[in-house]
Design a protein around this motif. Structure first.
Motif, PDB file in Angstrom:
ATOM      1  N   LYS A   6       0.858  -1.329  -0.037  1.00  0.00           N
ATOM      2  CA  LYS A   6       0.035   0.105   0.242  1.00  0.00           C
ATOM      3  C   LYS A   6       0.881   1.199   0.033  1.00  0.00           C
ATOM      4  O   LYS A   6       1.814   1.358   0.809  1.00  0.00           O
ATOM      5  N   LEU A   7       0.564   2.111  -0.974  1.00  0.00           N
ATOM      6  CA  LEU A   7       1.484   3.288  -1.081  1.00  0.00           C
ATOM      7  C   LEU A   7       0.657   4.536  -0.805  1.00  0.00           C
ATOM      8  O   LEU A   7      -0.549   4.594  -1.344  1.00  0.00           O
ATOM      9  N   PHE A   8       1.141   5.656  -0.409  1.00  0.00           N
ATOM     10  CA  PHE A   8       0.500   6.792   0.074  1.00  0.00           C
ATOM     11  C   PHE A   8       1.100   8.140  -0.101  1.00  0.00           C
ATOM     12  O   PHE A   8       2.477   8.088  -0.577  1.00  0.00           O
ATOM     13  N   ALA A   9       0.190   9.080  -0.284  1.00  0.00           N
ATOM     14  CA  ALA A   9       0.876  10.325  -0.491  1.00  0.00           C
ATOM     15  C   ALA A   9       1.936  10.637  -1.615  1.00  0.00           C
ATOM     16  O   ALA A   9       1.643   9.826  -2.685  1.00  0.00           O
ATOM     17  N   ARG A  12       2.444   7.344  -3.617  1.00  0.00           N
ATOM     18  CA  ARG A  12       1.348   6.667  -4.517  1.00  0.00           C
ATOM     19  C   ARG A  12       1.475   7.617  -5.765  1.00  0.00           C
ATOM     20  O   ARG A  12       1.259   7.058  -6.834  1.00  0.00           O
ATOM     21  N   GLU A  13       1.841   8.985  -5.652  1.00  0.00           N
ATOM     22  CA  GLU A  13       1.937   9.882  -6.654  1.00  0.00           C
ATOM     23  C   GLU A  13       3.174   9.480  -7.736  1.00  0.00           C
ATOM     24  O   GLU A  13       2.916   9.340  -8.743  1.00  0.00           O
ATOM     25  N   ARG A  18      -1.924   3.042  -5.975  1.00  0.00           N
ATOM     26  CA  ARG A  18      -2.134   3.032  -4.320  1.00  0.00           C
ATOM     27  C   ARG A  18      -1.794   1.441  -3.842  1.00  0.00           C
ATOM     28  O   ARG A  18      -1.252   1.245  -2.799  1.00  0.00           O
ATOM     29  N   GLY A  73       2.919  -1.607   4.283  1.00  0.00           N
ATOM     30  CA  GLY A  73       2.699  -0.206   4.010  1.00  0.00           C
ATOM     31  C   GLY A  73       3.893   0.675   3.725  1.00  0.00           C
ATOM     32  O   GLY A  73       4.833   0.476   4.473  1.00  0.00           O
ATOM     33  N   LEU A  75       5.186   4.272   3.882  1.00  0.00           N
ATOM     34  CA  LEU A  75       4.607   5.349   4.087  1.00  0.00           C
ATOM     35  C   LEU A  75       5.486   6.559   4.145  1.00  0.00           C
ATOM     36  O   LEU A  75       6.618   6.591   4.651  1.00  0.00           O
ATOM     37  N   PRO A  76       5.394   7.695   3.730  1.00  0.00           N
ATOM     38  CA  PRO A  76       5.969   9.254   3.749  1.00  0.00           C
ATOM     39  C   PRO A  76       6.064   9.498   5.328  1.00  0.00           C
ATOM     40  O   PRO A  76       5.065   9.201   6.010  1.00  0.00           O
TER      41      PRO A  76
ATOM     42  N   GLU B  46      -4.790  12.793   3.516  1.00  0.00           N
ATOM     43  CA  GLU B  46      -5.239  11.369   2.899  1.00  0.00           C
ATOM     44  C   GLU B  46      -4.694  10.594   4.270  1.00  0.00           C
ATOM     45  O   GLU B  46      -3.951  11.010   5.157  1.00  0.00           O
ATOM     46  N   TYR B  48      -4.028   6.510   5.831  1.00  0.00           N
ATOM     47  CA  TYR B  48      -3.902   5.177   6.064  1.00  0.00           C
ATOM     48  C   TYR B  48      -4.847   4.681   6.846  1.00  0.00           C
ATOM     49  O   TYR B  48      -4.770   4.280   8.139  1.00  0.00           O
ATOM     50  N   MET B  51      -5.320   1.668   9.733  1.00  0.00           N
ATOM     51  CA  MET B  51      -4.120   2.134  10.686  1.00  0.00           C
ATOM     52  C   MET B  51      -4.179   3.203  11.512  1.00  0.00           C
ATOM     53  O   MET B  51      -3.945   3.251  12.599  1.00  0.00           O
ATOM     54  N   TRP B 118      -1.665  12.360   5.809  1.00  0.00           N
ATOM     55  CA  TRP B 118      -0.869  13.365   5.246  1.00  0.00           C
ATOM     56  C   TRP B 118      -1.495  14.429   4.715  1.00  0.00           C
ATOM     57  O   TRP B 118      -2.701  14.171   4.130  1.00  0.00           O
ATOM     58  N   LYS B 120      -1.558  17.631   2.024  1.00  0.00           N
ATOM     59  CA  LYS B 120      -0.943  18.122   0.790  1.00  0.00           C
ATOM     60  C   LYS B 120      -1.348  19.479   0.517  1.00  0.00           C
ATOM     61  O   LYS B 120      -2.848  19.625   0.534  1.00  0.00           O
TER      62      LYS B 120
END
Lengths: 81, 122
Positions: A6-9, A12-13, A18, A73, A75-76, B46, B48, B51, B118, B120
């Motif tokens: 799972k990728l975020f922020a 993900r971009e 995602r 995950g 996560l940034p 955003e 997760y 979690m 997050w 943005k």
């Protein structure tokens, strides 16, 4: 074994996805997964040092060993609040 | 009340829910989208989600252990938020104000530090 990424922020971009499913060898660690991911998406390499990891929704170290079906995950740094 | 939600936050409703005969104080924090050189129209928030929700519950539990409080509410919004919109609401009830102040501030710092959320600028 099958791992659900799972990728975020920002990640993900960069990747444009995602959710990614990866087939990896038994005994693979989070580190192994990230190395493979960076191989496929080199633009993520610049972010490697800031990456935070989770396994099944719990924060995890890069050395954590994975099991079939685990959710990882990538996560940034978090910026909530 | 622990929640991650798109809908706006109703501070007064949450505060009223926290009030109790033993509570001499309810201290709350409301985080709002503010004007900033990097913020043109607002924020995209955003999470997760699963979690993050679990982390908020853990923070609330830890706050109750750490401070002499009666209850605590933590709410964080996600989605597209405009200038002036509510983002985060944390409130603690306690017999005495110092405990309520301390718990609310501690919980906010924990949210900022450990919850997979997050923001943005957009």
């Amino acid at each position: 074994m099958r791992i659900h990424l799972k990728l975020f922020a920002t990640f993900r971009e960069v990747v444009g996805e995602r959710d990614i499913v990866m087939e990896v060898g038994a005994g693979s660690t989070v580190e192994d997964i990230v190395t493979e991911l960076l191989g496929k998406y080199p633009r993520l390499k610049a972010h490697r040092d800031s990456m935070i990891y989770s396994v099944n929704k719990e924060y995890a170290d890069p050395g954590a060993t994975l099991s079939d079906g685990d959710e990882v995950g990538i996560l940034p740094p978090v910026t909530g609040g | 009340m622990i929640s991650i939600q798109n809908e706006d936050i109703s501070p007064e409703e949450i505060i009223n829910a926290l009030k109790a005969p033993e509570a001499g104080a309810v201290v709350s924090f409301l985080g709002v989208v503010r004007r900033d050189p990097d913020v043109a129209s607002g924020l995209e928030v955003e999470a997760y989600e699963e979690m993050a929700l679990e982390r908020l519950r853990e923070i609330a539990k830890a706050a109750k252990k750490r401070f002499e409080i009666l209850d605590i509410a933590i709410v964080h919004r996600i989605g597209t938020l405009a200038l002036g919109d509510n983002i985060t609401f944390i409130a603690s009830s306690a017999a005495h104000r110092s405990d309520a102040f301390a718990a609310t501030e501690w919980a906010l710092e924990e949210v900022k530090r450990t919850v997979p959320l997050w923001k943005k600028e957009i």
